[in-house]
Structure formats: C-alpha cells, structure tokens
Motif scaffolding. Structure first.
Motif, PDB file in Angstrom:
ATOM      1  N   THR A  32       0.838  -1.189   0.000  1.00 38.70           N
ATOM      2  CA  THR A  32       0.000   0.000   0.000  1.00 38.70           C
ATOM      3  C   THR A  32       0.880   1.249   0.000  1.00 38.70           C
ATOM      4  OG1 THR A  32      -1.843   1.144   1.099  1.00 38.70           O
ATOM      5  CG2 THR A  32      -0.182   0.123   2.519  1.00 38.70           C
ATOM      6  N   THR A  33       0.255   2.379  -0.256  1.00 37.78           N
ATOM      7  CA  THR A  33       0.969   3.645  -0.310  1.00 37.78           C
ATOM      8  C   THR A  33       1.131   4.233   1.084  1.00 37.78           C
ATOM      9  OG1 THR A  33      -1.102   4.842  -0.605  1.00 37.78           O
ATOM     10  CG2 THR A  33       0.038   4.130  -2.603  1.00 37.78           C
ATOM     11  N   LYS A  34       1.840   5.337   1.162  1.00 39.26           N
ATOM     12  CA  LYS A  34       2.068   6.010   2.443  1.00 39.26           C
ATOM     13  C   LYS A  34       0.756   6.383   3.114  1.00 39.26           C
ATOM     14  CE  LYS A  34       4.070  10.278   4.334  1.00 39.26           C
ATOM     15  NZ  LYS A  34       4.779  11.539   4.012  1.00 39.26           N
ATOM     16  N   HIS A  35      -0.221   6.854   2.329  1.00 38.47           N
ATOM     17  CA  HIS A  35      -1.497   7.297   2.883  1.00 38.47           C
ATOM     18  C   HIS A  35      -2.530   6.179   2.924  1.00 38.47           C
ATOM     19  CE1 HIS A  35      -0.140  11.443   2.965  1.00 38.47           C
ATOM     20  NE2 HIS A  35       0.251  11.325   1.711  1.00 38.47           N
ATOM     21  N   GLU A  36      -2.136   4.973   2.499  1.00 40.90           N
ATOM     22  CA  GLU A  36      -3.019   3.807   2.516  1.00 40.90           C
ATOM     23  C   GLU A  36      -4.320   4.071   1.763  1.00 40.90           C
ATOM     24  OE1 GLU A  36      -3.454   2.055   6.387  1.00 40.90           O
ATOM     25  OE2 GLU A  36      -1.408   2.551   6.973  1.00 40.90           O
ATOM     26  N   ASP A  37      -4.203   4.748   0.624  1.00 41.85           N
ATOM     27  CA  ASP A  37      -5.381   5.030  -0.185  1.00 41.85           C
ATOM     28  C   ASP A  37      -5.437   4.171  -1.449  1.00 41.85           C
ATOM     29  OD1 ASP A  37      -3.224   6.173  -1.411  1.00 41.85           O
ATOM     30  OD2 ASP A  37      -4.115   8.155  -1.663  1.00 41.85           O
ATOM     31  N   GLU A  38      -4.453   3.297  -1.621  1.00 36.62           N
ATOM     32  CA  GLU A  38      -4.432   2.400  -2.772  1.00 36.62           C
ATOM     33  C   GLU A  38      -3.636   1.145  -2.393  1.00 36.62           C
ATOM     34  OE1 GLU A  38      -3.980   2.941  -7.596  1.00 36.62           O
ATOM     35  OE2 GLU A  38      -2.589   4.020  -6.286  1.00 36.62           O
ATOM     36  N   GLN A  51      13.063 -12.808  -4.930  1.00 39.34           N
ATOM     37  CA  GLN A  51      13.413 -12.256  -3.625  1.00 39.34           C
ATOM     38  C   GLN A  51      13.894 -10.816  -3.751  1.00 39.34           C
ATOM     39  OE1 GLN A  51      12.822 -13.607  -0.709  1.00 39.34           O
ATOM     40  NE2 GLN A  51      13.634 -11.818   0.371  1.00 39.34           N
ATOM     41  N   GLY A  52      14.647 -10.532  -4.810  1.00 39.82           N
ATOM     42  CA  GLY A  52      15.137  -9.172  -5.028  1.00 39.82           C
ATOM     43  C   GLY A  52      14.011  -8.194  -5.304  1.00 39.82           C
ATOM     44  N   GLU A  53      13.018  -8.623  -6.106  1.00 43.23           N
ATOM     45  CA  GLU A  53      11.871  -7.763  -6.407  1.00 43.23           C
ATOM     46  C   GLU A  53      11.049  -7.505  -5.148  1.00 43.23           C
ATOM     47  OE1 GLU A  53      10.895  -8.952 -11.059  1.00 43.23           O
ATOM     48  OE2 GLU A  53      10.191 -10.231  -9.428  1.00 43.23           O
ATOM     49  N   LEU A  54      10.886  -8.536  -4.332  1.00 46.67           N
ATOM     50  CA  LEU A  54      10.131  -8.382  -3.086  1.00 46.67           C
ATOM     51  C   LEU A  54      10.808  -7.376  -2.165  1.00 46.67           C
ATOM     52  CD1 LEU A  54       7.822  -9.254  -1.238  1.00 46.67           C
ATOM     53  CD2 LEU A  54       9.261 -11.133  -0.446  1.00 46.67           C
ATOM     54  N   GLU A  55      12.131  -7.479  -2.060  1.00 44.62           N
ATOM     55  CA  GLU A  55      12.873  -6.548  -1.200  1.00 44.62           C
ATOM     56  C   GLU A  55      12.784  -5.121  -1.724  1.00 44.62           C
ATOM     57  OE1 GLU A  55      16.804  -8.136  -0.993  1.00 44.62           O
ATOM     58  OE2 GLU A  55      16.237  -9.825   0.302  1.00 44.62           O
ATOM     59  N   LEU A  56      12.837  -4.963  -3.061  1.00 46.50           N
ATOM     60  CA  LEU A  56      12.734  -3.626  -3.655  1.00 46.50           C
ATOM     61  C   LEU A  56      11.354  -3.025  -3.405  1.00 46.50           C
ATOM     62  CD1 LEU A  56      13.852  -1.344  -5.404  1.00 46.50           C
ATOM     63  CD2 LEU A  56      13.084  -2.616  -7.433  1.00 46.50           C
ATOM     64  N   LEU A  57      10.294  -3.807  -3.619  1.00 48.73           N
ATOM     65  CA  LEU A  57       8.933  -3.302  -3.395  1.00 48.73           C
ATOM     66  C   LEU A  57       8.707  -2.958  -1.927  1.00 48.73           C
ATOM     67  CD1 LEU A  57       6.910  -5.718  -5.704  1.00 48.73           C
ATOM     68  CD2 LEU A  57       7.235  -3.268  -6.040  1.00 48.73           C
ATOM     69  N   THR A  58       9.316  -3.734  -1.040  1.00 49.30           N
ATOM     70  CA  THR A  58       9.192  -3.460   0.390  1.00 49.30           C
ATOM     71  C   THR A  58       9.865  -2.149   0.769  1.00 49.30           C
ATOM     72  OG1 THR A  58       9.168  -5.844   0.821  1.00 49.30           O
ATOM     73  CG2 THR A  58       9.572  -4.409   2.697  1.00 49.30           C
ATOM     74  N   PHE A  60       7.313   0.612  -0.897  1.00 52.94           N
ATOM     75  CA  PHE A  60       5.947   0.666  -0.390  1.00 52.94           C
ATOM     76  C   PHE A  60       5.854  -0.082   0.938  1.00 52.94           C
ATOM     77  CE2 PHE A  60       5.789   0.395  -5.073  1.00 52.94           C
ATOM     78  CZ  PHE A  60       5.281   1.663  -5.352  1.00 52.94           C
ATOM     79  N   LYS A  61       4.717   0.101   1.597  1.00 54.67           N
ATOM     80  CA  LYS A  61       4.483  -0.607   2.849  1.00 54.67           C
ATOM     81  C   LYS A  61       3.809  -1.934   2.550  1.00 54.67           C
ATOM     82  CE  LYS A  61       1.854  -0.447   7.140  1.00 54.67           C
ATOM     83  NZ  LYS A  61       0.853   0.295   7.936  1.00 54.67           N
ATOM     84  N   GLN A  62       4.393  -3.027   3.041  1.00 48.89           N
ATOM     85  CA  GLN A  62       3.777  -4.327   2.834  1.00 48.89           C
ATOM     86  C   GLN A  62       2.665  -4.537   3.861  1.00 48.89           C
ATOM     87  OE1 GLN A  62       6.495  -7.627   2.673  1.00 48.89           O
ATOM     88  NE2 GLN A  62       4.873  -9.148   2.420  1.00 48.89           N
ATOM     89  N   VAL A  63       1.528  -5.019   3.374  1.00 51.00           N
ATOM     90  CA  VAL A  63       0.387  -5.286   4.245  1.00 51.00           C
ATOM     91  C   VAL A  63       0.471  -6.737   4.689  1.00 51.00           C
ATOM     92  CG1 VAL A  63      -2.122  -5.242   4.454  1.00 51.00           C
ATOM     93  CG2 VAL A  63      -0.977  -3.630   2.936  1.00 51.00           C
TER      94      VAL A  63
END
Length: 305
Positions: free
Chosen positions: A30-36, A47-54, A57-60
């Motif tokens: 999710t985004t910083k404001h948790e609106d999407e 594993q590399g893509e997961l770490e980059l996305l983390t 963005f914030k992982q739910v």
C-alpha cells in the motif's frame, strides 16, 4: 501510483480498499497514505523484487496469530477473513467496530489496554500492525459514540497514538454476514482517503462521499455546475449551505453554529435558491445541494503528497 507496476505484473490486483484476504498467495502493498493497494502473486516475485517493493511501499501483513489467541477471536477471525464457519448459532445480531491507529504500537500492550476498557463480552481482533476489530452482540451493553470517545482518549493519552473508529451496523449472523463486513471494510478504508475531522465514522457519515466518489465525472460536472459556479463566485456560501443542511435545515441552529444573525443566514439561503433554482428547504433539493457541496470541497482540497 501502482498503475505502472501493471506493465511488469499484468495480473496484479489494484484496489482502493483494504484487502479482504491476507492469507491468500497474494503479496499486498500500500501507499504512504493507505489510499491504494496492489496485490501481486508471490510466484511472480523474486526475492530481489520483493525486497525492492518493500523498500518503496508498505507491505500489508496479517496479524501474528499469537496476538489473537482466544478461541472467540480465532473463530471470528477465520469466519470474517478466511471463509471459516460461523462462531455462534445463526439468528443472533452482531456488529463490527473497526479501528485503526495512525502510529504503530505494540499489539500485546494495546490488547491489554483494550481489554480493561471494553465492556464484558466484546471480542477484540487484531488484523495488522495498526488495525483491528471489536465484535459486539446486540444487547444492552453495546457501546455508543461517547463510550468510544472515552476509550479513544485513554488509548491516546497512554500510548500517544490516535485511534479512529468505524461503527458497523448490526446484522443477523447468517451466510451474508461476511459480505456485509467486506462492504464496511471498504467504507472504512475509503474514509481514510478523505480529509474528515471526525475520528468516529459510520455509514451515515461516509456513504454520501463514497457514492460521490463513484459518480461519473461528466455527470458530476453537469449536475452540479450551477451550484459550483455560485460557490466559486461566493466562497462563503458553501459553508452556510452545508451547515444548514447538516442541521436539519434549521436556520436558528445554523446561525448559532456560524455565529451569524438569523437574517443573514436566511438571506444567503434565499440567494442560493434564487441563483441555482434548487429549493434546499425541500428534502430532494437538499440532497442535490449536499452532494454539490461535497463535490466542490473535494475538488478544492489541497492535494496530498
């Protein structure tokens, strides 16, 4: 914000409400404001893509199971979020009060605090780091807004966190109940994307803006044009009209809230009716004008970074 990720992950799911099933094979961000929110199948992520996305963005993530350790909380968690069996006999009415915190906090400490503050029989469930549920049966001990405000003040003073609540409606515990809960989660998630000062929300306070959010933009521009032109020409007019409608079209109460003379309020209302040809003293006209107020305010809010 997540649209560009679709080029790399075409099967990704993008939505504006909190994901209803965190136990699936999807990894949610999710985004910083948790609106999407975006859900990507974990099989598509290295594993590399997961770490980059983390990092971006914030992982739910679902709440740790050991926090929801009572039999009742486990049963309700499974029922509402994992297609589990109903926790009690059908026919009884329950409601879900959702809560969220703007700041992270130790869930075990929060759990202990809530348990001392909640009426006997209230079931507490944590969903994620800053979200949870209060399950109430429809009886003489159900909480009202004043009690929730008191609980909120204690939590805020003890933990320096700011809770917000969404009071759901009572429904009979039947096959449709999880679907009702899903709809209420979407409303609560939507409420965080609009700038409202109230920290206790219900369907009554959120539904008008939720409906407007899904209203076709071209229709909105056409239906509300005259009203918006009046508000643009006279910016003070919108406050008068909105307060008037929110106070049961009571001129005296509106004047009191706005610190205006009653005749000044009456003049502005008559002027609005004359310019828009919408009689806001009638219920149907009031609905149209209220939606126009929300539309104008939404278009003129400062954009969040």
């Amino acid at each position: 914000m997540f649209t560009h990720l679709r080029k790399k992950y075409p099967d990704a799911v993008i939505q504006h409400h909190y994901p209803t099933n965190l136990e699936s094979t999807m990894v949610w961000f999710t985004t910083k404001h948790e609106d999407e929110y975006i859900g990507i199948d974990q099989s598509e992520l290295s594993q590399g893509e997961l770490e980059l996305l983390t990092c971006l963005f914030k992982q739910v993530e679902p709440s740790p199971v050991n926090v929801n350790d009572s039999p009742a909380s486990v049963e309700w968690y499974n029922y509402l979020l994992a297609n589990g069996a109903p926790p009690v006999t059908s026919g009884e009415e329950f409601r879900v009060i959702q809560f969220s915190l703007k700041e992270g906090q130790n869930q075990f400490q929060l759990k202990e605090a809530f348990q001392h503050l909640l009426p006997h029989g209230t079931i507490l469930i944590f969903l994620a780091d800053r979200m949870g549920l209060l399950i109430e049966e429809n009886n003489e001990w159900t909480m009202d807004e004043e009690q929730l405000q008191s609980i909120s003040h204690v939590i805020e003073s003890d933990f320096f966190v700011s809770p917000s609540f969404y009071i759901g409606q009572f429904h009979e515990l039947n096959a449709q109940y999880p679907a009702f809960f899903t709809h209420e989660r979407e409303l609560f998630s939507f409420s965080k994307t609009i700038q409202k000062q109230e920290f206790i929300q219900t369907a009554v306070t959120i539904l008008p803006e939720f409906i407007l959010h899904h209203f076709p933009q071209k229709w909105e521009e056409h239906m509300f044009k005259k009203v918006i032109d009046v508000f643009t020409e006279d910016p003070e007019m919108i406050q008068t009209i909105k307060v008037f409608l929110e106070n049961q079209s009571n001129i005296s109460q509106t004047a009191k809230k706005l610190f205006l003379h009653r005749n000044s309020v009456q003049y502005r209302i008559d002027k609005f009716i004359e310019k828009t040809n919408i009689d806001i003293k009638r219920f149907q006209g009031g609905i149209l004008a209220y939606f126009a107020c929300l539309s104008f305010q939404s278009d003129n809010l400062p954009k969040m970074n």
